[in-house]
Scaffold this motif. Sequence first.
Motif, PDB file in Angstrom:
ATOM      1  N   GLN A 113       0.830  -1.199   0.000  1.00  0.00           N
ATOM      2  CA  GLN A 113       0.000   0.000   0.000  1.00  0.00           C
ATOM      3  C   GLN A 113       0.869   1.255   0.000  1.00  0.00           C
ATOM      4  N   VAL A 126      -0.627   7.077  -5.723  1.00  0.00           N
ATOM      5  CA  VAL A 126      -1.225   8.075  -4.852  1.00  0.00           C
ATOM      6  C   VAL A 126      -2.644   8.367  -5.341  1.00  0.00           C
ATOM      7  N   ILE A 127      -3.576   8.417  -4.421  1.00  0.00           N
ATOM      8  CA  ILE A 127      -4.971   8.731  -4.750  1.00  0.00           C
ATOM      9  C   ILE A 127      -5.124  10.237  -4.608  1.00  0.00           C
ATOM     10  N   THR A 128      -5.308  10.926  -5.727  1.00  0.00           N
ATOM     11  CA  THR A 128      -5.348  12.387  -5.704  1.00  0.00           C
ATOM     12  C   THR A 128      -6.732  12.953  -5.447  1.00  0.00           C
ATOM     13  N   PRO A 183      -9.584  11.347  -3.500  1.00  0.00           N
ATOM     14  CA  PRO A 183     -10.311  10.326  -2.747  1.00  0.00           C
ATOM     15  C   PRO A 183     -11.719  10.793  -2.383  1.00  0.00           C
ATOM     16  N   HIS A 229     -13.006   5.409  -0.839  1.00  0.00           N
ATOM     17  CA  HIS A 229     -11.676   5.292  -0.254  1.00  0.00           C
ATOM     18  C   HIS A 229     -11.631   5.368   1.267  1.00  0.00           C
ATOM     19  N   ALA A 252       0.601   5.961   3.154  1.00  0.00           N
ATOM     20  CA  ALA A 252      -0.239   6.245   1.983  1.00  0.00           C
ATOM     21  C   ALA A 252      -1.699   6.395   2.374  1.00  0.00           C
ATOM     22  N   THR A 253      -2.161   5.643   3.345  1.00  0.00           N
ATOM     23  CA  THR A 253      -3.545   5.732   3.809  1.00  0.00           C
ATOM     24  C   THR A 253      -3.774   7.041   4.555  1.00  0.00           C
ATOM     25  N   THR A 272      -2.081   9.804   4.189  1.00  0.00           N
ATOM     26  CA  THR A 272      -2.033  10.857   3.173  1.00  0.00           C
ATOM     27  C   THR A 272      -3.352  10.927   2.413  1.00  0.00           C
ATOM     28  N   MET A 273      -3.915   9.783   2.073  1.00  0.00           N
ATOM     29  CA  MET A 273      -5.178   9.748   1.347  1.00  0.00           C
ATOM     30  C   MET A 273      -6.296  10.381   2.164  1.00  0.00           C
ATOM     31  N   THR A 323      -5.788  14.079   2.264  1.00  0.00           N
ATOM     32  CA  THR A 323      -6.159  14.650   0.970  1.00  0.00           C
ATOM     33  C   THR A 323      -7.667  14.772   0.859  1.00  0.00           C
ATOM     34  N   TRP A 324      -8.391  13.768   1.315  1.00  0.00           N
ATOM     35  CA  TRP A 324      -9.852  13.815   1.330  1.00  0.00           C
ATOM     36  C   TRP A 324     -10.338  15.031   2.118  1.00  0.00           C
TER      37      TRP A 324
END
Length: 113
Positions: free
Chosen positions: A25, A30-32, A34, A39, A97-98, A100-101, A104-105
């Motif tokens: 993961q 990267v999920i830009t 979400p 997600h 990564a989670t 960060t996601m 970002t959300w």
Amino acid sequence: MKNLKIVLLAISGLFLVSCESATIQDISAVITNPTYTAHVAPVMTAKCTGCHAGGNQYPNLETYSEVKDASQNGNLLCRLDASCGNIMPQEGALPAATITMINTWATNNFPEN
């Protein structure tokens, strides 16, 4: 010779088993953009609602509005990276990564779908 092959096979197996599952993961794309449904909700269900559901532990994290409220008032995001106290979930930090996601959300104004 046969014993050497068995020992090498056992060592190889132990090496593979010792790899942390979060590694995949952390190196994934990267999920830009979400969304909660696609997600964030699966993470909350898998890692948070075991304790944070049904009024067992504040804050409840079962619905979009509860997760959004907890993110906006600081009870969620800072716990994920331990910047305001104990890290959550208690069994250990989420992969970078989670985290960060989810951040970002929040930065993208909490899109639901």
